[in-house]
Design a protein around this motif. Structure first.
Motif, PDB file in Angstrom:
ATOM      1  N   CYS A  46       0.412 -10.259  -3.055  1.00  0.00           N
ATOM      2  CA  CYS A  46       0.850  -9.466  -1.908  1.00  0.00           C
ATOM      3  C   CYS A  46       0.939 -10.287  -0.625  1.00  0.00           C
ATOM      4  O   CYS A  46       1.534  -9.852   0.349  1.00  0.00           O
ATOM      5  CB  CYS A  46      -0.064  -8.275  -1.711  1.00  0.00           C
ATOM      6  SG  CYS A  46      -1.778  -8.723  -1.631  1.00  0.00           S
ATOM      7  N   HIS A 105      -4.288  -8.180  -4.807  1.00  0.00           N
ATOM      8  CA  HIS A 105      -4.805  -9.057  -3.758  1.00  0.00           C
ATOM      9  C   HIS A 105      -5.474 -10.291  -4.359  1.00  0.00           C
ATOM     10  O   HIS A 105      -5.321 -11.402  -3.843  1.00  0.00           O
ATOM     11  CB  HIS A 105      -5.803  -8.317  -2.863  1.00  0.00           C
ATOM     12  CG  HIS A 105      -5.160  -7.531  -1.784  1.00  0.00           C
ATOM     13  ND1 HIS A 105      -5.290  -6.164  -1.687  1.00  0.00           N
ATOM     14  CD2 HIS A 105      -4.367  -7.895  -0.760  1.00  0.00           C
ATOM     15  CE1 HIS A 105      -4.612  -5.730  -0.645  1.00  0.00           C
ATOM     16  NE2 HIS A 105      -4.028  -6.765  -0.073  1.00  0.00           N
ATOM     17  N   GLN A 161       0.827  -1.207   0.000  1.00  0.00           N
ATOM     18  CA  GLN A 161       0.000   0.000   0.000  1.00  0.00           C
ATOM     19  C   GLN A 161       0.863   1.258   0.000  1.00  0.00           C
ATOM     20  O   GLN A 161       0.610   2.185  -0.756  1.00  0.00           O
ATOM     21  CB  GLN A 161      -0.942   0.014   1.208  1.00  0.00           C
ATOM     22  CG  GLN A 161      -2.007  -1.041   1.177  1.00  0.00           C
ATOM     23  CD  GLN A 161      -1.555  -2.383   1.748  1.00  0.00           C
ATOM     24  OE1 GLN A 161      -0.361  -2.668   1.887  1.00  0.00           O
ATOM     25  NE2 GLN A 161      -2.515  -3.236   2.057  1.00  0.00           N
ATOM     26  N   LEU A 219      -4.794  -2.376  -6.057  1.00  0.00           N
ATOM     27  CA  LEU A 219      -4.701  -3.158  -4.829  1.00  0.00           C
ATOM     28  C   LEU A 219      -5.601  -4.391  -4.920  1.00  0.00           C
ATOM     29  O   LEU A 219      -5.195  -5.496  -4.551  1.00  0.00           O
ATOM     30  CB  LEU A 219      -5.097  -2.280  -3.643  1.00  0.00           C
ATOM     31  CG  LEU A 219      -4.606  -2.678  -2.280  1.00  0.00           C
ATOM     32  CD1 LEU A 219      -3.092  -2.830  -2.251  1.00  0.00           C
ATOM     33  CD2 LEU A 219      -5.041  -1.649  -1.256  1.00  0.00           C
ATOM     34  N   GLU A 235      -7.147   1.806  -5.654  1.00  0.00           N
ATOM     35  CA  GLU A 235      -8.037   0.756  -5.156  1.00  0.00           C
ATOM     36  C   GLU A 235      -8.121  -0.427  -6.109  1.00  0.00           C
ATOM     37  O   GLU A 235      -8.082  -1.581  -5.696  1.00  0.00           O
ATOM     38  CB  GLU A 235      -9.445   1.315  -4.900  1.00  0.00           C
ATOM     39  CG  GLU A 235      -9.523   2.274  -3.741  1.00  0.00           C
ATOM     40  CD  GLU A 235      -9.108   3.709  -4.119  1.00  0.00           C
ATOM     41  OE1 GLU A 235      -8.952   4.015  -5.332  1.00  0.00           O
ATOM     42  OE2 GLU A 235      -8.915   4.509  -3.194  1.00  0.00           O
TER      43      GLU A 235
END
Length: 83
Positions: free
Chosen positions: A73, A68, A15, A64, A61
């Motif tokens: 990650c 994910h 992040q 990420l 967003e």
């Protein structure tokens, strides 16, 4: 060949790395889940991309979420180069 960090690199969370890319504080985010010459960067028009120009996501967003969903990650560490 897998990326192996040296003393030139500092570990950073995914992040924070994405945030620093988007702010322009770093220009490349490396990972031990990538090859030595591979990295993630931020393009103002396309968003977050791999070094070959392939877009990962156009927003923080979405990027990420994509990383994910790949579970990348959870099994890899991320690094920035120390200036």
């Amino acid at each position: 060949m897998q990326f192996i960090p040296t003393k030139e690199y500092k570990e950073i969370s995914l992040q924070e790395g994405l945030n620093q890319l988007q702010l322009g504080n770093i220009n490349k985010l490396y990972s031990d889940g990538l090859d030595t010459e591979e990295y993630i960067y931020f393009d103002n028009n396309k968003g977050f991309c791999y070094e070959d120009g392939c877009a990962i996501g156009d927003t923080f967003e979405r990027t990420l979420h994509v990383l994910h969903s790949l579970k990348w990650c959870f099994s890899s560490k991320f690094y920035r180069k120390i200036k």
